[in-house]
Design a protein around this motif. Structure first.
Motif, PDB file in Angstrom:
ATOM      1  N   LEU A   1       0.831  -0.958   0.060  1.00 26.84           N
ATOM      2  CA  LEU A   1       0.031   0.105   0.098  1.00 26.84           C
ATOM      3  C   LEU A   1       0.870   1.281   0.000  1.00 26.84           C
ATOM      4  O   LEU A   1       1.840   1.347   0.691  1.00 26.84           O
ATOM      5  N   GLY A   2       0.524   2.309  -0.786  1.00 26.44           N
ATOM      6  CA  GLY A   2       1.364   3.337  -1.010  1.00 26.44           C
ATOM      7  C   GLY A   2       0.550   4.660  -1.079  1.00 26.44           C
ATOM      8  O   GLY A   2      -0.489   4.731  -1.434  1.00 26.44           O
ATOM      9  N   ALA A   3       1.033   5.899  -0.705  1.00 25.69           N
ATOM     10  CA  ALA A   3       0.585   7.084  -0.618  1.00 25.69           C
ATOM     11  C   ALA A   3       1.606   7.984  -1.364  1.00 25.69           C
ATOM     12  O   ALA A   3       2.663   8.026  -1.157  1.00 25.69           O
ATOM     13  N   GLY A   4       1.094   9.240  -1.844  1.00 21.99           N
ATOM     14  CA  GLY A   4       1.970  10.076  -2.476  1.00 21.99           C
ATOM     15  C   GLY A   4       1.150  11.446  -2.884  1.00 21.99           C
ATOM     16  O   GLY A   4       0.108  11.568  -2.688  1.00 21.99           O
ATOM     17  N   ALA A   5       2.181  12.214  -3.678  1.00 20.37           N
ATOM     18  CA  ALA A   5       1.694  13.535  -4.026  1.00 20.37           C
ATOM     19  C   ALA A   5       2.021  13.617  -5.599  1.00 20.37           C
ATOM     20  O   ALA A   5       3.075  13.216  -6.080  1.00 20.37           O
ATOM     21  N   TYR A   6       1.014  14.185  -6.258  1.00 20.87           N
ATOM     22  CA  TYR A   6       1.260  14.200  -7.799  1.00 20.87           C
ATOM     23  C   TYR A   6       0.697  15.477  -8.160  1.00 20.87           C
ATOM     24  O   TYR A   6      -0.195  16.156  -7.818  1.00 20.87           O
ATOM     25  N   ARG A   7       1.476  16.156  -9.169  1.00 24.75           N
ATOM     26  CA  ARG A   7       1.161  17.279  -9.947  1.00 24.75           C
ATOM     27  C   ARG A   7       0.237  17.012 -11.072  1.00 24.75           C
ATOM     28  O   ARG A   7       0.778  16.122 -12.023  1.00 24.75           O
ATOM     29  N   LEU A   8      -0.940  17.617 -11.091  1.00 22.68           N
ATOM     30  CA  LEU A   8      -1.758  17.015 -12.251  1.00 22.68           C
ATOM     31  C   LEU A   8      -2.071  18.381 -12.927  1.00 22.68           C
ATOM     32  O   LEU A   8      -2.406  19.601 -12.638  1.00 22.68           O
ATOM     33  N   HIS A   9      -2.289  18.280 -14.278  1.00 26.25           N
ATOM     34  CA  HIS A   9      -2.480  19.145 -15.488  1.00 26.25           C
ATOM     35  C   HIS A   9      -3.577  18.695 -16.195  1.00 26.25           C
ATOM     36  O   HIS A   9      -2.751  18.065 -17.344  1.00 26.25           O
ATOM     37  N   TYR A  10      -4.808  18.783 -16.510  1.00 26.98           N
ATOM     38  CA  TYR A  10      -5.663  18.109 -17.320  1.00 26.98           C
ATOM     39  C   TYR A  10      -6.802  19.009 -17.537  1.00 26.98           C
ATOM     40  O   TYR A  10      -6.831  20.077 -17.249  1.00 26.98           O
TER      41      TYR A  10
END
Length: 436
Positions: free
Chosen positions: A385-394
């Motif tokens: 199980l993992g968690a994180g942060a992502y920069r989104l441009h959609y």
């Protein structure tokens, strides 16, 4: 191996065979990882030893001379005494099963003996070495019983504790590093009737069984009943072994398991991804005894039964993993993620990475546990199980066939980015290091 040790080993094998006059024998030694019971052909010299064993058995069977096969299995002192007795039993059972499968011999021809901790061979190794405080270590091995009891029949110490306390643990650390890996082994002796036509054809033993105890040693004490608890009679240890017993810290030295380490390649697939109709595969390769690199790739290009529900993506999430335990079951990791996506969950909007050229970028951390499926330790199931942060441009579109463009969004996502129940198969790679 020193001349003295070779001499002691040859004498021991001669004594072992004295009761089998008119017979010949070949022997091999099989090694195990710390805490492992299964036969691993790729570990240390095992593959060559197992090939010799199968050859010996095949030649004896073809000539009609095979009488029986004797297995004697051992464990090293690190770990609880009772656990090591059970471990030596399981090593004998595992090797017996391997011989039945690969040597095509009936189990009735195989004698198994679980010898527990190999105190006798440890003494022979110490006696033949030039280690510091050798005489003091021999004195403990010769004159200290496995367990020391008080007048109330309570355990107040023992041989292992005395060795760990001796000279601040320096001799014990040396033995842990230099001698213990060789004690985690099984000796297989193949006995057969000597051919009268070619008596000189009997091969010398490839590896001799452990030397017989020298005067003053008390091997019978290893069979004493194990107590339920053992009081801590020493100062606080710097670390503990898998069974919770204290081991002096290793200072400035490689771990004993690092010698004879065999890197592995793991191929796996995530059942959770397949349940979401996302095809996937992952490859994990060992970088060291404690580190591995895991690279999963996910791909989906179809809708979920309608044009307004889809989870299309192409993603990769390389992860560096750290394995803190000897058995390499528990791990923690840090990962980087990149994903192109086109998502619609049946609501008002469909989102797609901007212009189809701006994938999500980010990373995070994860934890997981791997457990074997079956006896071979090749097949495994892994939970992570993992968690994180992502920069989104959609871009946002109305969720309908040919839906119109609505807006462009930039945001940062925080949350779960990996949930996996993976099934894997393990391959051994080229061996690195290891004493012969």
């Amino acid at each position: 191996m020193s001349v003295k040790r070779i001499f002691l080993s040859v004498i021991c094998l001669s004594c072992f065979l004295s009761a089998h006059a008119g017979q010949g024998a070949d022997s091999v030694r099989i090694y195990y990882r710390a805490g492992y019971r299964y036969v691993e052909p790729g570990f240390r010299d095992n593959r060559a030893a197992l090939d010799r064993l199968v050859r010996y058995i095949g030649e004896a069977r073809s000539a009609g001379r095979l009488e029986r096969i004797s297995i004697r299995s051992y464990a090293s002192p690190d770990g609880a005494n009772r656990a090591n007795e059970l471990l030596s039993e399981r090593r004998a059972d595992s090797l017996s099963s391997w011989i039945v499968r690969h040597g095509s011999v009936p189990a009735s021809l195989i004698d198994r003996q679980a010898a527990g901790i190999a105190w006798d061979e440890l003494r022979a190794q110490v006696a033949a070495s030039g280690m510091l405080y050798r005489d003091e270590v021999l004195d403990v091995l010769d004159n200290t019983p496995v367990w020391i009891f008080d007048e109330k029949n309570q355990v107040v110490g023992g041989r292992k504790q005395r060795l760990m306390d001796l000279r601040g643990g320096e001799p014990y650390r040396y033995m842990l590093r230099e001698f213990f890996p060789d004690l985690r082994s099984s000796v297989v002796v193949t006995l057969y009737f000597r051919s009268e036509e070619t008596p000189e054809s009997t091969q010398p033993p490839a590896v001799a069984p452990p030397p017989a105890p020298e005067p003053g040693l008390k091997p019978a004490e290893n069979d004493e009943p194990q107590p339920a608890t053992v009081p801590d009679t020493a100062a606080a240890p710097e670390r503990t072994d898998e069974a919770g017993e204290a081991i002096p810290a290793l200072i400035g030295k490689a771990s004993p398991e690092a010698k004879g380490w065999t890197p592995r390649l793991v191929v796996k697939t995530n059942a959770v991804g397949w349940a979401m109709a996302i095809s996937n595969v992952a490859v994990e390769i060992d970088l060291s005894q404690k580190l591995s690199l895991n690279i999963p790739v996910y791909y989906s290009a179809w809708n979920y039964f309608s044009g307004t529900t889809k989870f299309r993506m192409l993603a990769a999430q390389p992860e560096l993993r750290y394995w803190p335990t000897r058995d390499r079951r528990l791990f923690a990791g840090v990962h980087f993620g990149v994903a192109s996506y086109n998502l619609a969950l049946g609501g008002k909007w469909r989102i797609q990475d901007h212009d189809g050229m701006t994938p999500a970028l980010g990373g995070g951390v994860s934890v997981g546990y791997r457990m074997p499926l079956g006896r071979s330790d090749r097949w495994n199931v892994e939970f992570s199980l993992g968690a994180g942060a992502y920069r989104l441009h959609y871009d946002k579109f109305h969720n309908e066939p040919g839906g119109a463009y609505s807006s462009t969004v930039r945001k940062t996502f925080f949350g779960v980015d990996n949930a996996a129940v993976s099934f894997s198969y393990t391959f051994d790679l080229k061996k690195k290091g290891g004493r012969r």
